[in-house]
Motif scaffolding. Sequence first.
Motif, PDB file in Angstrom:
ATOM      1  N   GLU A 173       0.800  -1.216   0.000  1.00  0.00           N
ATOM      2  CA  GLU A 173       0.000   0.000   0.000  1.00  0.00           C
ATOM      3  C   GLU A 173       0.841   1.278   0.000  1.00  0.00           C
ATOM      4  O   GLU A 173       0.484   2.257  -0.652  1.00  0.00           O
ATOM      5  N   ARG A 174       1.960   1.292   0.759  1.00  0.00           N
ATOM      6  CA  ARG A 174       2.742   2.522   0.901  1.00  0.00           C
ATOM      7  C   ARG A 174       4.248   2.246   0.749  1.00  0.00           C
ATOM      8  O   ARG A 174       5.013   2.341   1.721  1.00  0.00           O
ATOM      9  N   PRO A 175       4.690   1.912  -0.452  1.00  0.00           N
ATOM     10  CA  PRO A 175       6.135   1.727  -0.665  1.00  0.00           C
ATOM     11  C   PRO A 175       6.859   3.074  -0.728  1.00  0.00           C
ATOM     12  O   PRO A 175       6.254   4.119  -1.012  1.00  0.00           O
ATOM     13  N   VAL A 176       8.165   3.049  -0.490  1.00  0.00           N
ATOM     14  CA  VAL A 176       8.995   4.232  -0.610  1.00  0.00           C
ATOM     15  C   VAL A 176      10.371   3.799  -1.120  1.00  0.00           C
ATOM     16  O   VAL A 176      10.808   2.672  -0.859  1.00  0.00           O
ATOM     17  N   ILE A 177      11.037   4.683  -1.867  1.00  0.00           N
ATOM     18  CA  ILE A 177      12.361   4.401  -2.413  1.00  0.00           C
ATOM     19  C   ILE A 177      13.408   5.165  -1.606  1.00  0.00           C
ATOM     20  O   ILE A 177      13.322   6.392  -1.489  1.00  0.00           O
ATOM     21  N   LEU A 178      14.380   4.449  -1.043  1.00  0.00           N
ATOM     22  CA  LEU A 178      15.504   5.127  -0.408  1.00  0.00           C
ATOM     23  C   LEU A 178      16.350   5.774  -1.499  1.00  0.00           C
ATOM     24  O   LEU A 178      16.836   5.091  -2.403  1.00  0.00           O
ATOM     25  N   PHE A 179      16.526   7.091  -1.401  1.00  0.00           N
ATOM     26  CA  PHE A 179      17.248   7.811  -2.452  1.00  0.00           C
ATOM     27  C   PHE A 179      18.227   8.780  -1.808  1.00  0.00           C
ATOM     28  O   PHE A 179      17.831   9.757  -1.168  1.00  0.00           O
ATOM     29  N   SER A 180      19.523   8.502  -1.978  1.00  0.00           N
ATOM     30  CA  SER A 180      20.564   9.317  -1.366  1.00  0.00           C
ATOM     31  C   SER A 180      21.282  10.212  -2.362  1.00  0.00           C
ATOM     32  O   SER A 180      22.026  11.107  -1.962  1.00  0.00           O
ATOM     33  N   GLY A 181      21.081   9.962  -3.663  1.00  0.00           N
ATOM     34  CA  GLY A 181      21.880  10.638  -4.682  1.00  0.00           C
ATOM     35  C   GLY A 181      23.140   9.875  -5.020  1.00  0.00           C
ATOM     36  O   GLY A 181      23.971  10.355  -5.792  1.00  0.00           O
ATOM     37  N   GLY A 182      23.307   8.660  -4.441  1.00  0.00           N
ATOM     38  CA  GLY A 182      24.405   7.775  -4.805  1.00  0.00           C
ATOM     39  C   GLY A 182      24.047   6.995  -6.058  1.00  0.00           C
ATOM     40  O   GLY A 182      22.887   6.883  -6.438  1.00  0.00           O
ATOM     41  N   LYS A 183      25.048   6.405  -6.694  1.00  0.00           N
ATOM     42  CA  LYS A 183      24.841   5.791  -8.012  1.00  0.00           C
ATOM     43  C   LYS A 183      23.819   4.658  -7.992  1.00  0.00           C
ATOM     44  O   LYS A 183      23.035   4.500  -8.932  1.00  0.00           O
ATOM     45  N   ASP A 184      23.806   3.826  -6.920  1.00  0.00           N
ATOM     46  CA  ASP A 184      22.872   2.706  -6.888  1.00  0.00           C
ATOM     47  C   ASP A 184      21.430   3.190  -6.751  1.00  0.00           C
ATOM     48  O   ASP A 184      20.530   2.668  -7.409  1.00  0.00           O
ATOM     49  N   ALA A 220      11.077   7.162  10.510  1.00  0.00           N
ATOM     50  CA  ALA A 220      10.409   7.606   9.284  1.00  0.00           C
ATOM     51  C   ALA A 220       9.481   6.520   8.744  1.00  0.00           C
ATOM     52  O   ALA A 220       8.362   6.807   8.300  1.00  0.00           O
ATOM     53  N   ILE A 221       9.942   5.268   8.785  1.00  0.00           N
ATOM     54  CA  ILE A 221       9.105   4.159   8.305  1.00  0.00           C
ATOM     55  C   ILE A 221       7.834   4.057   9.129  1.00  0.00           C
ATOM     56  O   ILE A 221       6.726   3.896   8.594  1.00  0.00           O
ATOM     57  N   GLU A 222       7.973   4.175  10.452  1.00  0.00           N
ATOM     58  CA  GLU A 222       6.803   4.061  11.331  1.00  0.00           C
ATOM     59  C   GLU A 222       5.867   5.253  11.195  1.00  0.00           C
ATOM     60  O   GLU A 222       4.653   5.088  11.079  1.00  0.00           O
ATOM     61  N   SER A 223       6.425   6.462  11.180  1.00  0.00           N
ATOM     62  CA  SER A 223       5.568   7.657  11.151  1.00  0.00           C
ATOM     63  C   SER A 223       4.820   7.796   9.831  1.00  0.00           C
ATOM     64  O   SER A 223       3.679   8.274   9.807  1.00  0.00           O
ATOM     65  N   HIS A 224       5.429   7.377   8.728  1.00  0.00           N
ATOM     66  CA  HIS A 224       4.770   7.473   7.420  1.00  0.00           C
ATOM     67  C   HIS A 224       4.046   6.175   7.036  1.00  0.00           C
ATOM     68  O   HIS A 224       3.443   6.106   5.971  1.00  0.00           O
ATOM     69  N   LYS A 225       4.153   5.172   7.914  1.00  0.00           N
ATOM     70  CA  LYS A 225       3.490   3.879   7.688  1.00  0.00           C
ATOM     71  C   LYS A 225       3.902   3.236   6.360  1.00  0.00           C
ATOM     72  O   LYS A 225       3.083   2.651   5.643  1.00  0.00           O
ATOM     73  N   PHE A 226       5.185   3.321   6.038  1.00  0.00           N
ATOM     74  CA  PHE A 226       5.689   2.653   4.846  1.00  0.00           C
ATOM     75  C   PHE A 226       5.707   1.148   5.102  1.00  0.00           C
ATOM     76  O   PHE A 226       6.198   0.691   6.134  1.00  0.00           O
TER      77      PHE A 226
END
Length: 312
Positions: A40-51, A132-138
Amino acid sequence: MTTATRTLPDTLENPYALSHLDALEAESVHIFREVAGEFERPVILFSGGKDSIVMLHLALKAFHPAPVPFALLHVDTGHNFPEVIEYRDRTAARHTLRLHVASVQDFIDDGRLRERPDGTRNPLQTVPLLDAIESHKFDAVFGGGRRDEEKARAKERVFSLRDEFGAWDPRRQRPELWSLYNGRHAPGEHVRVFPLSNWTELDVWQYIEREGIELPEIYYAHEREVFKRDGMWLTAGAWGGPKEHETPETRLIRYRTVGDMSCTGAVDSDAATNADIIAEIAASRLTERGATRADDKLSEAAMEDRKREGYF
């Protein structure tokens, strides 16, 4: 009497066969679409690194021409390279993606975390991440981890179940035969998802070259003032370096991986193009984390210990 047969390359024998990079891309796109259908609520970890950049590029492909149906999340240590943070913000704006930033500095300021004596903040990322995962319910969190990076990451499945405390238990790893992924989880639990699990560092760079993907400039050879500590070239900064006996010098370097400035080392290199970097990596016998990440050298099981606590 037998007749000798000549074996042709797959692409000649079967013109519809996928190349190595095409097969990896197809697998990753499939994973993104599976998550979109199961969670229902996925999120992408995005740091600006190549991966994470390659991961976002694959997500954009997976849902084109529709927008990516996930937000971005970055756990900012406060000691990140300015070039990478600028790239992060510019990329999120260009694709009109919502960017959540969990700040380690905020947790230090309000007393939920304490600064480490060595100034390294990478080990402090776990608490802001879980908060962050808990508060945004990811319920699903995409990460750019690859199995070739480090032995603890080599144990991960593509779908990695985390308990209500965000902890990883290797004994709860689920089979993933025939690319069938099990996203079932109880309330409070979530799943970490690794679309690049089967990629190598060389695959990533070959894909960046093929797709013409823009990266922060620090991945390419440039002159920078650095100093040597524990066999690595580090960049000076407010995190606590250099010390009195550590002499800064200007060198031609580049970064194979980026993260907290206090524990991410540069490598001597004159590789200024993607093709140069591909040739350099092909000849290397050290993984990028093994060569450039001091936080993985704290102990033999440093990464696995952090993963058990909730880190990626």
